[in-house]
Enzyme design. Structure first.
Site, mmCIF file in Angstrom:
data_model
loop_
_atom_site.group_PDB
_atom_site.id
_atom_site.type_symbol
_atom_site.label_atom_id
_atom_site.label_comp_id
_atom_site.label_asym_id
_atom_site.label_seq_id
_atom_site.Cartn_x
_atom_site.Cartn_y
_atom_site.Cartn_z
ATOM 1 N N GLY A 267 0.826 -1.187 0.000
ATOM 2 C CA GLY A 267 0.000 0.000 0.000
ATOM 3 C C GLY A 267 0.866 1.244 0.000
ATOM 4 O O GLY A 267 0.655 2.171 -0.780
ATOM 5 N N HIS B 25 -1.196 6.765 8.345
ATOM 6 C CA HIS B 25 -0.479 5.587 8.835
ATOM 7 C C HIS B 25 1.023 5.760 8.589
ATOM 8 O O HIS B 25 1.838 5.573 9.501
ATOM 9 C CB HIS B 25 -1.018 4.345 8.103
ATOM 10 C CG HIS B 25 -0.280 3.075 8.365
ATOM 11 N ND1 HIS B 25 -0.850 1.996 8.999
ATOM 12 C CD2 HIS B 25 0.982 2.675 8.066
ATOM 13 C CE1 HIS B 25 0.015 1.010 9.075
ATOM 14 N NE2 HIS B 25 1.147 1.409 8.509
ATOM 15 N N GLU B 26 1.381 6.125 7.359
ATOM 16 C CA GLU B 26 2.804 6.288 7.042
ATOM 17 C C GLU B 26 3.408 7.462 7.808
ATOM 18 O O GLU B 26 4.567 7.408 8.233
ATOM 19 C CB GLU B 26 2.992 6.487 5.537
ATOM 20 C CG GLU B 26 2.432 5.368 4.673
ATOM 21 C CD GLU B 26 2.890 3.986 5.090
ATOM 22 O OE1 GLU B 26 4.049 3.838 5.505
ATOM 23 O OE2 GLU B 26 2.078 3.044 4.999
ATOM 24 N N HIS C 138 4.470 6.570 11.229
ATOM 25 C CA HIS C 138 5.740 5.848 11.226
ATOM 26 C C HIS C 138 6.951 6.764 11.380
ATOM 27 O O HIS C 138 8.027 6.299 11.767
ATOM 28 C CB HIS C 138 5.900 5.086 9.910
ATOM 29 C CG HIS C 138 5.275 3.730 9.901
ATOM 30 N ND1 HIS C 138 5.491 2.802 10.886
ATOM 31 C CD2 HIS C 138 4.471 3.126 8.979
ATOM 32 C CE1 HIS C 138 4.835 1.690 10.581
ATOM 33 N NE2 HIS C 138 4.204 1.858 9.446
#
Length: 864
Positions: free
Chosen positions: A278, A312-313, A316
């Site tokens: 993804g 989400h990324e 990180h």
């Protein structure tokens, strides 16, 4: 090549011995365009580029021996501490032997590395639309060694200096800010980071810029240059404004909650072709699959999904990039957190306020499936080597871990949880951690002993079931309400659950709404909900209301009867989504006949307001028919689904996202002559449904069933490719070609994927998707035996990504019989010494097949 693997023991030994001070990497990518140099490229040899790496590192034991990692066709020159080494003696294709190390060392490696067509390492893509070449890298868990020599493990962090020579007119991006000087792209030195999150993108990308600014309480201001890029062919569809909007909202949210400024300078986001994942959290250069750029009309669920991945990324950058796990055992320390934070920030910072509904309905379904496979594992896993690591990017590490973190937030409180995260970042910045490092700060901030909680939730596998037990008085009030907790025999752990129990009943206007709620800790096999004693009798009891914990929800008989009659009348969309998810779990567990689940979808899905839930219901209904319905009822079920889908398509508001969703579902289940004729008419313009715009993406969605049922032939598909002569169009055409109902077509598709490595990763994926058609069970039957004959060879000869795609995608799941189950068992018995990762994939497929057979038996019994 067996040498590509790296064990945890080897990594621990090397980390104890070595410390890395820095890398200097120089790449020459000018060979990416044009013909290979005649003297360098024998027929069939890979296209290569020059990679020169200098590594400065220390050894705790002078005189010791270790190794560096490099996967490359050849090494031109090697030197260690100024002494030339013979590549033929010290390089075996995957490792460089390093003997007699000094206290301080310098390794220089001049290699020819190969461009990739599998999405691993330096991927090279030629756009069929205009012939332009695009490069990007993808490394996780261990493919940076395909681009430059290094120590490929997450706990040997170091700063990196990169420089790149590229074809004239290209732009090159990396983790740091780059500048073109005298024909060379030179990049600012990175902070200490792990090898797997270094990154490059290079080519004539369409690039858009913006900026982000934030002033903190101490008066300091943070300025972050923003960039977003895609292929030139996708530029007309690139809604970069929305990408930047979500990016800025996320940066604000994480700065506010993490109290640690974004540490990596710029923030570029690259949407790249033929991407296996993804997205990937490379600091300063996040990469995404380009399918997040929408060429046609999509629903809000697609925009929500993209926003969730962006966030989400971004999470990180702190959970994973700033603070990184020591080894892949603790992969959850980044992935579970990013998955949770993606939903948490989506709801808290963006327009997608129903993100927890999607999480409950879609992400947790992934976790529930993974946690009931024979390969399930604790969230903190036992990762012996890199092949184990590759397979553990799964529903446990992501969705179950995120669900358990949501439970942890309920357990310790949101403020304590976020304060723990803030301390975790500050104490471990640019370092590596284990489970205990996180638990210690959470214990500090919450005052709770988390050792017992962690053992139950993070160090055991399996999913518990929670079922309400209701005793009523003669007057119709609750005398006792208890929650019963059960566990599977294979994973008998009963866990502490912080849950809400909701009581629902009809209102005078017919809606089903909650009228009482209690929040409590469930422990052991039976917990009484004292707070609800005396409440009026419910028509529906929903344990895990508000989705606080991770469990399979079960129902008492009265609640199940209510759902069968009034599921569509539950007004709260999250409660409704939880009920749908629970009913799907009952179907997968062979406790509800597939035809009953399909009947509920046909009856109530048309009233579903949440578009993401509706899309999930369509996927589940399709799976129920394909895998769990009695074979003798499939034709009837197919007719009912197509009839129901067409009815809802015609009833949907013209031009709405619900209309589009029902149109796509109708195409998936259409099989009868009249249905196929309608699809053909919609394609040709001879039929029309008010408000439905049949754009290019929808055209391909209509063409696949026409191809699969023999209506659209090769010339028809060629004509459509001429209409859409793009990389996206080529993938669609390849899938449709492989879908045709012909023995020759299937043989050709099988050979293209199994017997050849000529196709790129994206076309392998498309061919497999087209090959496996539920309407072609008899045609595909001969490939069951061929599958078991081929997979060990495929695993040995192909890259792990392609091998995984083949082993998972071509398992004969449509040959759903005891004979196929026996053949699977026979292969497993005869291949006990096969690669553990390969056996795991076959075991998982076997479990899905056995589950399907149980579901079919349940559905047969329902027919009487």
């Amino acid at each position: 090549m067996p040498g590509e693997n790296l064990s945890r023991d080897e990594a621990q030994e090397r980390a104890a011995l070595l410390s890395v001070d820095g890398y200097e990497v120089s790449l020459d990518l000018r060979s990416a365009v044009g013909d290979q140099d005649a003297g360098r490229a024998a027929e069939g040899a890979p296209r290569t580029f020059r990679s020169v790496t200098t590594i400065r590192f220390r050894s705790a034991e002078p005189g010791a021996t270790s190794f560096a990692d490099l996967i490359a066709p050849s090494v031109t020159a090697l030197s260690l501490n100024g002494k030339d080494l013979d590549p033929g003696e010290v390089f075996d294709g995957t490792r460089i032997l390093l003997e007699d190390l000094a206290a301080d060392n310098e390794l220089v490696v001049d290699a020819q590395c190969a461009y990739s067509r599998t999405g691993e390492g330096m991927h090279r893509f030629v756009d069929p639309e205009d012939g332009e070449v695009y490069l990007y890298t993808q490394y996780e868990p261990a493919d940076s060694r395909r681009v430059f020599a290094n120590f490929e493990q997450p706990d040997l962090k170091a700063p990196f200096r990169f420089e790149v020579r590229a074809p004239e007119g290209w732009t090159v991006w990396s983790n740091g800010v780059g500048e073109l000087t005298d024909g060379v792209w030179k990049f600012a030195e990175t902070k200490p980071i792990s090898t797997y999150i270094t990154a490059f993108a290079a080519g004539p990308y369409h690039y858009v810029t913006d900026s982000y600014s934030r002033t903190f309480d101490d008066g300091t201001t943070l300025e972050i240059p923003l960039g977003a890029m895609c292929r030139k062919g996708l530029a007309p569809y690139f809604d970069s404004d929305d990408v930047f909007l979500v990016t800025k909202q996320g940066l604000d949210f994480f700065h506010e909650h993490f109290d640690y400024p974004y540490p990596f300078g710029k923030y570029d986001q690259a949407f790249v072709p033929e991407y296996n994942l993804g997205a990937m959290e490379n600091p300063g250069l996040v990469t995404f699959r380009e399918e997040f750029i929408f060429r046609g009309k999509v629903t809000q669920a697609s925009y929500e999904g993209r926003a969730n991945v962006i966030l989400h990324e971004m999470a990180h950058m702190w959970f994973g990039d700033l603070v990184t796990m020591e080894w892949w055992d603790d992969l959850w320390l980044k992935e579970s957190f990013a998955d949770f934070m993606g939903a948490f920030s989506l709801v808290g910072a963006t327009r997608f306020k129903d993100g927890w509904i999607t999480f409950a309905n879609r992400r947790k379904a992934w976790a529930y499936r993974a946690d009931q496979l024979p390969s399930t594992h604790p969230i903190t896993a036992d990762i012996r080597d890199l092949q184990d690591a590759k397979l553990n990017f799964d529903g446990i590490t992501y969705a179950k871990g995120a669900s358990v973190l949501k439970q942890l937030v309920a357990y310790v409180g949101q403020d304590a949880f976020l304060e723990g995260a803030r301390r975790y970042f500050k104490r471990n910045a640019y370092g590596n951690t284990r489970l205990g490092d996180l638990l210690s700060v959470l214990e500090e901030t919450s005052g709770r002993d988390l050792a017992t909680w962690a053992r139950a939730w993070l160090q055991t596998a399996g999913v518990n079931s929670l079922t309400p037990q209701v005793i009523l008085s003669a007057e119709g009030r609750i005398t006792e309400l208890a929650v019963l907790q059960e566990a599977a025999e294979s994973h008998p752990e009963l866990r502490p659950h912080r849950v809400a129990v909701g009581l629902y009943r009809r209102t005078p206007d017919g809606a089903v709404e909650r009228y009482a709620r209690a929040e409590l800790d469930v422990e052991g096999p039976r917990t009484v909900v004292a707070e609800l004693v005396g409440a009026e009798a419910p028509e529906l009891v929903l344990v895990n209301d508000d989705d606080l914990t991770y469990c399979k929800i079960r129902f008492d008989e009265g609640s199940l009867a209510t759902l069968r009659e009034r599921l569509g009348e539950i007004t709260d969309p999250l409660a409704r989504a939880l009920c749908w998810s629970a009913l799907w779990n009952l179907t997968r567990d062979a406790l509800m006949p597939a035809r009953d689940f399909i009947g509920l979808v046909l009856r109530f899905a048309g009233r579903e307001s949440d578009i993401g839930v509706l899309q999930m219901l369509h996927a589940w209904a399709d799976s129920a028919l394909t895998f769990y319905a009695a074979p003798g009822w499939r034709a009837e079920g197919e007719r009912l689904l197509a009839e129901g889908a067409l009815k809802e398509l015609r009833l949907a508001e013209p031009g709405s996202q619900h209309q589009l969703t029902w149109a796509r579902f109708f195409a998936r289940v259409a099989s009868g002559p009249a249905d196929l004729q309608l699809l053909g008419g919609l394609l040709e313009g001879t039929a029309k449904i008010d408000g439905l715009v049949v754009d290019q993406e929808l055209r391909w969605a209509f063409l696949e069933p026409l191809a699969a049922h023999g209506v659209a032939d090769e010339s028809r598909l060629a004509a459509e490719l001429a209409r859409d002569d793009t990389a996206s169009g080529k993938r669609h055409q390849v899938r449709c070609l492989a879908a045709r109902p012909s023995a020759a077509v299937k043989a050709q598709a099988w050979a293209a994927v199994v017997e050849s490595d000529a196709l790129s990763n994206a076309l392998v994926e498309a061919t497999i998707a087209g090959f496996d058609q539920p309407s072609q069970r008899e045609l595909l039957a001969p490939y069951a035996a061929k599958y078991f004959d081929a997979i060990e060879r495929v695993w040995a000869d192909r890259s792990i990504q392609i091998a995984m795609d083949v082993v998972k995608g071509l398992f004969p799941s449509l040959q759903d019989s005891q004979e196929t189950l026996d053949a699977t068992d026979a292969w497993l018995a005869a291949h006990e010494s096969a690669a553990p990762a390969l056996r795991r994939l076959v075991l998982e497929a076997r479990d899905d097949l056995a589950r399907a057979l149980r579901g079919q038996a349940c559905d047969v019994a329902a027919a009487g």
